[in-house]
Motif scaffolding. Structure first.
Motif, PDB file in Angstrom:
ATOM      1  N   ALA A  68       1.990  -5.030   2.928  1.00 12.43           N
ATOM      2  CA  ALA A  68       0.957  -5.728   3.698  1.00 12.43           C
ATOM      3  C   ALA A  68       1.048  -7.238   3.494  1.00 12.43           C
ATOM      4  CB  ALA A  68      -0.428  -5.236   3.294  1.00 12.43           C
ATOM      5  N   GLU A  95      -3.466 -12.168  13.454  1.00  9.77           N
ATOM      6  CA  GLU A  95      -3.886 -11.012  14.236  1.00  9.77           C
ATOM      7  C   GLU A  95      -4.459  -9.928  13.341  1.00  9.77           C
ATOM      8  OE1 GLU A  95      -0.711  -9.697  16.738  1.00  9.77           O
ATOM      9  OE2 GLU A  95      -0.621 -11.666  17.718  1.00  9.77           O
ATOM     10  N   SER A  96      -5.131  -9.037  13.986  1.00  9.19           N
ATOM     11  CA  SER A  96      -5.691  -7.925  13.236  1.00  9.19           C
ATOM     12  C   SER A  96      -4.562  -7.135  12.579  1.00  9.19           C
ATOM     13  CB  SER A  96      -6.482  -7.036  14.202  1.00  9.19           C
ATOM     14  OG  SER A  96      -6.993  -5.947  13.511  1.00  9.19           O
ATOM     15  N   GLY A  97      -4.742  -6.829  11.323  1.00  6.23           N
ATOM     16  CA  GLY A  97      -3.725  -6.054  10.614  1.00  6.23           C
ATOM     17  C   GLY A  97      -2.639  -6.913   9.993  1.00  6.23           C
ATOM     18  N   SER A  98      -2.802  -8.229  10.062  1.00  2.97           N
ATOM     19  CA  SER A  98      -1.742  -9.096   9.540  1.00  2.97           C
ATOM     20  C   SER A  98      -1.808  -9.241   8.019  1.00  2.97           C
ATOM     21  CB  SER A  98      -1.820 -10.469  10.215  1.00  2.97           C
ATOM     22  OG  SER A  98      -3.112 -10.999  10.065  1.00  2.97           O
ATOM     23  N   GLY A  99      -2.936  -8.872   7.413  1.00  2.19           N
ATOM     24  CA  GLY A  99      -3.014  -8.909   5.951  1.00  2.19           C
ATOM     25  C   GLY A  99      -4.050  -9.872   5.400  1.00  2.19           C
ATOM     26  N   LYS A 100      -4.941 -10.385   6.268  1.00  2.00           N
ATOM     27  CA  LYS A 100      -5.925 -11.382   5.844  1.00  2.00           C
ATOM     28  C   LYS A 100      -6.903 -10.811   4.812  1.00  2.00           C
ATOM     29  CE  LYS A 100      -7.423 -11.839  10.078  1.00  2.00           C
ATOM     30  NZ  LYS A 100      -6.642 -10.782  10.763  1.00  2.00           N
ATOM     31  N   SER A 101      -7.490  -9.659   5.168  1.00  3.25           N
ATOM     32  CA  SER A 101      -8.459  -9.055   4.240  1.00  3.25           C
ATOM     33  C   SER A 101      -7.796  -8.668   2.931  1.00  3.25           C
ATOM     34  CB  SER A 101      -9.104  -7.823   4.869  1.00  3.25           C
ATOM     35  OG  SER A 101      -9.844  -8.201   5.997  1.00  3.25           O
ATOM     36  N   THR A 102      -6.568  -8.199   3.046  1.00  5.43           N
ATOM     37  CA  THR A 102      -5.826  -7.820   1.843  1.00  5.43           C
ATOM     38  C   THR A 102      -5.737  -9.015   0.896  1.00  5.43           C
ATOM     39  OG1 THR A 102      -4.560  -6.244   3.147  1.00  5.43           O
ATOM     40  CG2 THR A 102      -3.627  -6.893   1.027  1.00  5.43           C
ATOM     41  N   LEU A 142       1.475   4.898   1.115  1.00 10.63           N
ATOM     42  CA  LEU A 142       0.968   5.922   2.038  1.00 10.63           C
ATOM     43  C   LEU A 142       1.757   7.178   1.723  1.00 10.63           C
ATOM     44  CD1 LEU A 142       1.230   3.608   5.127  1.00 10.63           C
ATOM     45  CD2 LEU A 142      -0.923   4.393   4.142  1.00 10.63           C
ATOM     46  N   ARG A 170     -14.695  -0.869   2.855  1.00  8.95           N
ATOM     47  CA  ARG A 170     -14.135  -0.461   4.139  1.00  8.95           C
ATOM     48  C   ARG A 170     -14.878   0.739   4.719  1.00  8.95           C
ATOM     49  NH1 ARG A 170      -8.680  -2.098   5.493  1.00  8.95           N
ATOM     50  NH2 ARG A 170      -8.153  -2.819   3.435  1.00  8.95           N
ATOM     51  N   TYR A 182       0.874  -1.179   0.000  1.00  8.80           N
ATOM     52  CA  TYR A 182       0.000   0.000   0.000  1.00  8.80           C
ATOM     53  C   TYR A 182       0.899   1.213   0.000  1.00  8.80           C
ATOM     54  CZ  TYR A 182      -4.015  -2.886   1.381  1.00  8.80           C
ATOM     55  OH  TYR A 182      -5.025  -3.806   1.415  1.00  8.80           O
ATOM     56  N   PHE A 209       3.904   0.654   2.217  1.00  2.10           N
ATOM     57  CA  PHE A 209       3.734  -0.275   3.327  1.00  2.10           C
ATOM     58  C   PHE A 209       3.446  -1.651   2.765  1.00  2.10           C
ATOM     59  CE2 PHE A 209       0.802  -2.601   6.090  1.00  2.10           C
ATOM     60  CZ  PHE A 209       1.607  -2.751   7.195  1.00  2.10           C
TER      61      PHE A 209
HETATM   62  P1  ADP Z   1      -6.556  -7.822   8.514  1.00  2.00           P
HETATM   63  O1  ADP Z   1      -7.695  -8.074   7.645  1.00  2.00           O
HETATM   64  O2  ADP Z   1      -5.674  -8.988   8.703  1.00  2.00           O
HETATM   65  O3  ADP Z   1      -6.955  -7.253   9.816  1.00  2.00           O
HETATM   66  P2  ADP Z   1      -5.814  -5.981   6.471  1.00  2.00           P
HETATM   67  O4  ADP Z   1      -5.545  -6.883   5.348  1.00  2.00           O
HETATM   68  O5  ADP Z   1      -7.070  -5.261   6.478  1.00  2.00           O
HETATM   69  O6  ADP Z   1      -5.631  -6.736   7.851  1.00  2.00           O
HETATM   70  O7  ADP Z   1      -4.623  -4.949   6.557  1.00  2.00           O
HETATM   71  C1  ADP Z   1      -3.291  -5.334   6.522  1.00  2.00           C
HETATM   72  C2  ADP Z   1      -2.416  -4.106   6.724  1.00  2.00           C
HETATM   73  O8  ADP Z   1      -2.509  -3.270   5.608  1.00  2.00           O
HETATM   74  C3  ADP Z   1      -2.813  -3.284   7.923  1.00  2.00           C
HETATM   75  O9  ADP Z   1      -1.672  -2.804   8.569  1.00  2.00           O
HETATM   76  C4  ADP Z   1      -3.574  -2.140   7.328  1.00  2.00           C
HETATM   77  O10 ADP Z   1      -3.408  -0.981   8.117  1.00  2.00           O
HETATM   78  C5  ADP Z   1      -2.917  -2.001   6.006  1.00  2.00           C
HETATM   79  N1  ADP Z   1      -3.886  -1.484   5.027  1.00  2.00           N
HETATM   80  C6  ADP Z   1      -5.042  -2.060   4.668  1.00  2.00           C
HETATM   81  N2  ADP Z   1      -5.645  -1.331   3.715  1.00  2.00           N
HETATM   82  C7  ADP Z   1      -4.857  -0.265   3.475  1.00  2.00           C
HETATM   83  C8  ADP Z   1      -4.927   0.844   2.582  1.00  2.00           C
HETATM   84  N3  ADP Z   1      -5.957   1.009   1.728  1.00  2.00           N
HETATM   85  N4  ADP Z   1      -3.944   1.742   2.602  1.00  2.00           N
HETATM   86  C9  ADP Z   1      -2.894   1.589   3.441  1.00  2.00           C
HETATM   87  N5  ADP Z   1      -2.765   0.573   4.290  1.00  2.00           N
HETATM   88  C10 ADP Z   1      -3.726  -0.369   4.306  1.00  2.00           C
END
Ligand code: ADP
Ligand code: MG
Length: 698
Positions: free
Chosen positions: A22, A41-48, A15, A696, A13, A20
């Motif tokens: 992910a 864990e939260s923020g680990s990249g699952k949704s990504t 910024l 989101r 991503y 960053f």
């Molecule tokens: P999870 O689903 O595991 O909680 P995400 O996949 O949503 O985590 O996010 C993984 C990382 O990428 C997190 O640190 C989040 O802050 C970052 N992130 C997610 N979406 C964006 C975005 N659009 N821009 C910048 N950083 C992002």
């Protein structure tokens, strides 16, 4: 070949200037029928990761292969199709579309493929029934519990019979009991339907029932275990009847495989109904500007009509009319002597002979045979007089019921030479002569009659008291009403026509001196031999005599048209401004609507809506606003014009307002055009929204 293969996938991503990371070098391979738990864990990249697999996010390095085909090679259209048919999304927050019924929420994915109403409903009801939601299909999402909502979301994910179900924390918002139900359902989908189900979860217990657990930490895979003793379900409850699905598939190759205009219309109506107050207010706003426009145009045509009829009734192309303009020969305003502003400027004899001489010279110079003749048998110059009588003039009469009454005479005209029987309203009327007058129609009701004929022949007492050449003139005569005249614009007022010579005689009588001056004309009429001669005379007057002008009637007509054009310009400006305001208003409301519905747009995209579909939905909505505003604006303006006509008719005896169907058409077209124009920007903004960010969106 693996159903789904993820090779060396890196996701960054950005910024601002920073990047960053992910996901870092992800390598995974999935088969049909697997039930995969993604943990971390939260923020680990699952949704990504889920978004990448789901084709919602195409900005990554590495390769994602579906049945061996690389997602990177997909064109937009193929990617939309991929999301529509290959993938079913289930979200933590359900993401149902609030203004649609449960049934419509499920069928929406088929609506985007333009599947026949009956087919898609049947299929949706079947799946909903199997998921225990048969009784809920007519409800709205807010009327369901969390578990029910998630089952609706699963039904929606299943409706297109996708090969892969992606569920991002599907039980995150549910209590433990419903969590179990939903998990069993997802397990069935993997086991019985042979689909690849990938779900994100935080619960080890949830993970324990799945066939495989993948754990991500800081964007890297730290664990990937297949359950050795994974228990396949034994009872088969097929959620989707695949045979039937093939029928659906065969049904599809109709003309269009995408969202149809009709479906977009239905979606728009649903959505607009959900926020009806807002939309009604907006339609009223647009209507007001349309009303201004229609009324403006109708006034314009109404007044023009009256002026034309006025000009027609007052004109004879072979009569040149001359009166004083109130200016001097150089076109400067003459100082008002004060007082007698109601009295017309009269011609002295010397002035008349000067004008006649000048005209005759001019006519001769222009090779005209015609000459103005003031005396004798061939006399072609006659006199006229006009005054606003108001309080100075009145007629006394006996009403139909025998009582006595009187009416004020607003204006007194001497009968112009071009007046003939055609200007008279009734058959028993004649042009007035000695001891006679003609009156406007208003006298009929004033005297208590219904029929204009009944008034003709009645004797009334005429009283005019006015100051004339510094002496007070009192005319008091019994006269007969010889006829009723049509005075169009003034038909609501009592206007009198009287013979010039007769009025002259009355004045002489009233002056009662040895050397009475008699009446002096305020108008000169020249009976010419042709229209060309009249034009010649008019040209001379307008070019050389700023102190002279056409007839009082013509002056009135030009005054009216001047008034009208000022009025029209004012209304046009108001109308134009209000249309711009309406346009901006629609734009703002639609723009707000787009941001309110960001999530909905994300959902639509996740189930395969193309940019065009989203655009169509929003454009249809603006089109609808235009049509609704147009209809209400047109109806309201018809009502208002009706009321205005009644008011004008009772006050003036005529209504200078005329609606024509073209105006209604113009208003309709304008309304639709500005609404559609106003909708363009919000619609394209909606279409361009990034699906991941939209989902989101809070
Ligand atoms: P999870 O689903 O595991 O909680 P995400 O996949 O949503 O985590 O996010 C993984 C990382 O990428 C997190 O640190 C989040 O802050 C970052 N992130 C997610 N979406 C964006 C975005 N659009 N821009 C910048 N950083 C992002
Ligand atoms: Mg997440």
């Amino acid at each position: 070949m693996a159903e789904l293969e993820i090779k060396n996938v890196v996701k960054e991503y950005s910024l601002g200037k920073m990047k960053f990371r992910a996901l870092e070098d992800i390598n995974l391979s999935f088969e049909k029928g697997e039930l995969v738990s993604i943990m971390g864990e939260s923020g680990s990249g699952k949704s990504t990761l889920m978004n990448l697999i789901g084709g919602l996010d195409s900005d990554y390095q590495g390769d994602i292969l579906i049945d061996g085909k690389n997602l990177k090679d997909f064109k937009d259209k193929q990617l939309d199709d991929y999301r529509k048919k290959k993938i079913g999304f289930v979200f933590q927050s359900f993401n149902l579309i609030p203004h649609l019924s449960i049934l419509d929420n499920v069928t929406i994915a088929l609506t985007l493929s333009n599947v026949k109403e009956s087919v898609k409903n049947e299929k949706a009801i079947e799946i909903l029934t199997k998921l225990g939601l048969k009784e809920q299909i007519k409800k709205k999402p807010t009327q369901l519990s969390g578990g029910q909502k998630q089952r609706v979301a699963i039904a929606r994910a299943l409706i297109n019979d996708p090969d892969i179900i992606l569920a991002d924390e599907p039980t995150g918002a549910l209590d433990s009991q419903t969590t179990t139900q939903i998990l069993n359902l997802l397990k069935e989908i993997a086991d019985d339907e042979g689909k690849l189900v990938i779900m994100v979860t935080h619960s080890e217990k949830v993970a324990s029932i799945s066939s495989r657990v993948v754990e991500i930490s800081d964007g890297k895979i730290v664990r990937d275990e297949k359950a050795e003793n994974y228990q396949k379900r034994t009872t088969k409850r097929q959620l989707i009847i695949h045979k039937e699905n093939q029928e659906v598939a065969q049904e599809k190759p109709k003309k269009e495989k995408h969202l149809s205009f009709l479906s977009a219309l239905k979606l728009s109506i649903h959505n607009m109904w959900a926020s009806k107050v807002k939309n009604i207010l907006m339609a009223i706003g647009v209507s007001i500007s349309l009303i201004a426009l229609i009324i403006m145009l109708s006034f314009g045509s109404g007044l023009t009509g009256y002026i034309n009829s006025l000009a027609q009734s007052y004109s004879d192309p072979t009569i040149a009319t001359i009166s004083k303009s109130g200016l001097d020969r150089n076109g400067n305003e003459i100082e008002d002597q004060g007082g007698m502003s109601f009295m017309p400027d009269m011609f002295e004899e010397s002035e008349i002979s000067e004008i006649v001489t000048e005209l005759n010279t001019y006519l001769q110079q222009n090779d005209s045979e015609f000459r103005v003749i003031t005396e004798g048998e061939d006399k072609n110059l006659s006199y006229g007089y006009f005054m606003i009588t108001m309080a100075a003039g009145s007629i006394l009469y006996t009403k139909a019921d025998g009582s006595s009454a009187s009416s004020q005479i607003m204006a007194t005209y001497t009968t112009p030479p071009y007046y003939d029987e055609n200007q008279l309203i009734t058959d028993n009327s004649t042009i007035s002569g000695e001891d006679e007058i003609m009156l406007s129609r208003a006298i009929v009701s004033a005297m208590g009659y219904e029929n204009p004929e009944d008034v003709v022949g009645k004797t009334v007492k005429l009283q005019i008291n006015f100051s004339y050449n510094d002496t007070l003139i009192n005319i008091d005569k019994d006269v007969t009403i010889s006829g009723l005249v049509d005075v169009s614009v003034f038909s609501g007022m009592t206007v009198m026509y009287i013979d010039y010579d007769y009025l002259d005689k009355c004045v002489i009588e009233a002056q009662n001196t040895e050397n009475p001056t008699g009446l002096k004309p305020s108008q000169l009429y020249i009976q010419t031999d042709s229209e060309q001669t009249t034009d010649l005379i008019n040209r001379y007057i307008s070019q050389n005599r700023k102190d002279l002008t056409g007839s009082v009637e013509e002056q009135l007509a030009s005054m009216f048209s001047e008034m009208m054009s000022t009025f029209s310009v004012a209304l046009a400006i108001i109308g134009g401004i209000s249309l711009i305001v309406a346009l901006i208003m629609i734009l703002v409301v639609l723009y707000m609507s787009v941001s309110e519905r960001t999530r909905e747009i994300g959902v639509l995209k996740s189930i395969g809506a193309r940019k065009k579909d989203i655009k169509l939905i929003f454009s249809t909505e603006s089109l609808l606003i235009g049509i609704i505003s147009a209809i209400s604006g047109i109806l309201l303006s018809l009502i208002i014009i009706g009321v205005l006509s009644l008011i004008f008719n009772s006050l003036l005896g005529f209504a200078p307002i005329a609606v024509e169907w073209q105006y209604l058409l113009i208003a309709f077209v304008i309304s639709v055009v500005i609404s559609v124009l106003a909708g363009l920007y919000p619609a394209s903004k909606a279409a361009k929204l990034d699906p991941v960010e939209s989902l989101r969106h809070e």
